[in-house]
Design a protein around this motif. Structure first.
Motif, PDB file in Angstrom:
ATOM      1  N   GLU A   1       0.808  -1.222   0.000  1.00  0.00           N
ATOM      2  CA  GLU A   1       0.000   0.000   0.000  1.00  0.00           C
ATOM      3  C   GLU A   1       0.841   1.270   0.000  1.00  0.00           C
ATOM      4  OE1 GLU A   1      -3.145  -0.409   2.909  1.00  0.00           O
ATOM      5  OE2 GLU A   1      -4.219  -1.806   1.595  1.00  0.00           O
ATOM      6  N   LYS A   2       2.106   1.191   0.364  1.00  0.00           N
ATOM      7  CA  LYS A   2       2.990   2.364   0.292  1.00  0.00           C
ATOM      8  C   LYS A   2       3.201   2.819  -1.152  1.00  0.00           C
ATOM      9  CE  LYS A   2       5.371   1.411   4.577  1.00  0.00           C
ATOM     10  NZ  LYS A   2       6.596   0.992   5.244  1.00  0.00           N
ATOM     11  N   HIS A   3       3.006   1.895  -2.090  1.00  0.00           N
ATOM     12  CA  HIS A   3       3.193   2.204  -3.514  1.00  0.00           C
ATOM     13  C   HIS A   3       1.887   2.631  -4.197  1.00  0.00           C
ATOM     14  CE1 HIS A   3       7.273   0.585  -3.604  1.00  0.00           C
ATOM     15  NE2 HIS A   3       6.831  -0.433  -2.909  1.00  0.00           N
ATOM     16  N   LEU A   4       0.767   2.523  -3.492  1.00  0.00           N
ATOM     17  CA  LEU A   4      -0.530   2.718  -4.142  1.00  0.00           C
ATOM     18  C   LEU A   4      -1.018   4.153  -4.088  1.00  0.00           C
ATOM     19  CD1 LEU A   4      -2.477  -0.462  -2.969  1.00  0.00           C
ATOM     20  CD2 LEU A   4      -0.970  -0.160  -4.948  1.00  0.00           C
ATOM     21  N   ASP A   5      -1.800   4.498  -5.121  1.00  0.00           N
ATOM     22  CA  ASP A   5      -2.437   5.804  -5.218  1.00  0.00           C
ATOM     23  C   ASP A   5      -3.679   5.865  -4.332  1.00  0.00           C
ATOM     24  OD1 ASP A   5      -2.844   8.393  -6.322  1.00  0.00           O
ATOM     25  OD2 ASP A   5      -4.349   7.545  -7.669  1.00  0.00           O
ATOM     26  N   LYS A   6      -4.344   4.713  -4.176  1.00  0.00           N
ATOM     27  CA  LYS A   6      -5.559   4.625  -3.363  1.00  0.00           C
ATOM     28  C   LYS A   6      -5.678   3.215  -2.823  1.00  0.00           C
ATOM     29  CE  LYS A   6      -8.249   3.756  -7.525  1.00  0.00           C
ATOM     30  NZ  LYS A   6      -9.344   4.174  -8.361  1.00  0.00           N
ATOM     31  N   LYS A   7      -6.624   2.999  -1.943  1.00  0.00           N
ATOM     32  CA  LYS A   7      -6.845   1.677  -1.359  1.00  0.00           C
ATOM     33  C   LYS A   7      -7.199   0.675  -2.460  1.00  0.00           C
ATOM     34  CE  LYS A   7      -6.495   2.254   3.140  1.00  0.00           C
ATOM     35  NZ  LYS A   7      -5.549   1.495   3.925  1.00  0.00           N
ATOM     36  N   PRO A   8      -6.790  -0.581  -2.293  1.00  0.00           N
ATOM     37  CA  PRO A   8      -7.153  -1.603  -3.284  1.00  0.00           C
ATOM     38  C   PRO A   8      -8.662  -1.806  -3.320  1.00  0.00           C
ATOM     39  CG  PRO A   8      -5.521  -2.451  -1.733  1.00  0.00           C
ATOM     40  CD  PRO A   8      -5.967  -1.118  -1.233  1.00  0.00           C
ATOM     41  N   GLU A   9      -9.140  -2.248  -4.454  1.00  0.00           N
ATOM     42  CA  GLU A   9     -10.562  -2.552  -4.627  1.00  0.00           C
ATOM     43  C   GLU A   9     -10.726  -4.071  -4.580  1.00  0.00           C
ATOM     44  OE1 GLU A   9     -13.517  -2.383  -8.406  1.00  0.00           O
ATOM     45  OE2 GLU A   9     -12.325  -0.571  -8.028  1.00  0.00           O
ATOM     46  N   TYR A  10     -11.547  -4.548  -3.652  1.00  0.00           N
ATOM     47  CA  TYR A  10     -11.798  -5.985  -3.492  1.00  0.00           C
ATOM     48  C   TYR A  10     -13.212  -6.311  -3.970  1.00  0.00           C
ATOM     49  CZ  TYR A  10      -7.748  -6.354  -0.361  1.00  0.00           C
ATOM     50  OH  TYR A  10      -6.479  -6.332   0.179  1.00  0.00           O
ATOM     51  N   ASN A  11     -13.342  -7.337  -4.800  1.00  0.00           N
ATOM     52  CA  ASN A  11     -14.645  -7.830  -5.241  1.00  0.00           C
ATOM     53  C   ASN A  11     -14.659  -9.340  -5.074  1.00  0.00           C
ATOM     54  OD1 ASN A  11     -16.110  -5.437  -6.441  1.00  0.00           O
ATOM     55  ND2 ASN A  11     -14.149  -5.309  -7.475  1.00  0.00           N
ATOM     56  N   PHE A  12     -15.766  -9.875  -4.566  1.00  0.00           N
ATOM     57  CA  PHE A  12     -15.903 -11.293  -4.262  1.00  0.00           C
ATOM     58  C   PHE A  12     -16.955 -11.922  -5.172  1.00  0.00           C
ATOM     59  CE2 PHE A  12     -14.470  -9.003  -0.593  1.00  0.00           C
ATOM     60  CZ  PHE A  12     -13.437  -9.784  -0.104  1.00  0.00           C
ATOM     61  N   TYR A  13     -16.638 -13.101  -5.704  1.00  0.00           N
ATOM     62  CA  TYR A  13     -17.531 -13.788  -6.630  1.00  0.00           C
ATOM     63  C   TYR A  13     -17.620 -15.256  -6.255  1.00  0.00           C
ATOM     64  CZ  TYR A  13     -16.762  -9.646  -9.486  1.00  0.00           C
ATOM     65  OH  TYR A  13     -16.682  -8.348  -9.914  1.00  0.00           O
TER      66      TYR A  13
END
Length: 98
Positions: A81-93
């Motif tokens: 997350e130190k490299h990210l522009d925003k929080k990751p997006e999680y989707n569950f299927y």
């Protein structure tokens, strides 16, 4: 029922998402040792080099939730997350037929 988790990550402007690959590989090697883990794949967007998607497959949502609490996993997530522009997006299927 097996599940698929799609995790989309976008790095900071000008940072190629491939910088995340060593950390993602570490995460996967940790996941492989967890109950309920089936497989995982990582995709890098050819049109947007700052974007990658990880697809993880687990035998149940409960096993994923147990893994999500793993302290070693959380240390790796913090590094990612130190490299990210925003929080990751999680989707569950759900996987398979209903």
């Amino acid at each position: 029922m097996a599940i698929g988790i799609l995790i989309k990550r976008v790095t900071k402007h000008g940072v190629d998402a491939k910088v995340l690959l060593p950390l993602i590989v570490e995460l996967r090697s940790l996941a492989v040792r967890q109950s309920g883990y089936i497989s995982g794949e990582t995709f890098f967007n050819l049109d947007r080099p700052e974007e990658c998607v990880v697809i993880g497959r687990w035998t149940s949502l409960e096993y994923w939730q147990q893994f999500k609490k793993n302290p070693l996993r959380n240390e790796l997530i913090d590094k990612i997350e130190k490299h990210l522009d925003k929080k990751p997006e999680y989707n569950f299927y759900g996987i398979g037929l209903w």
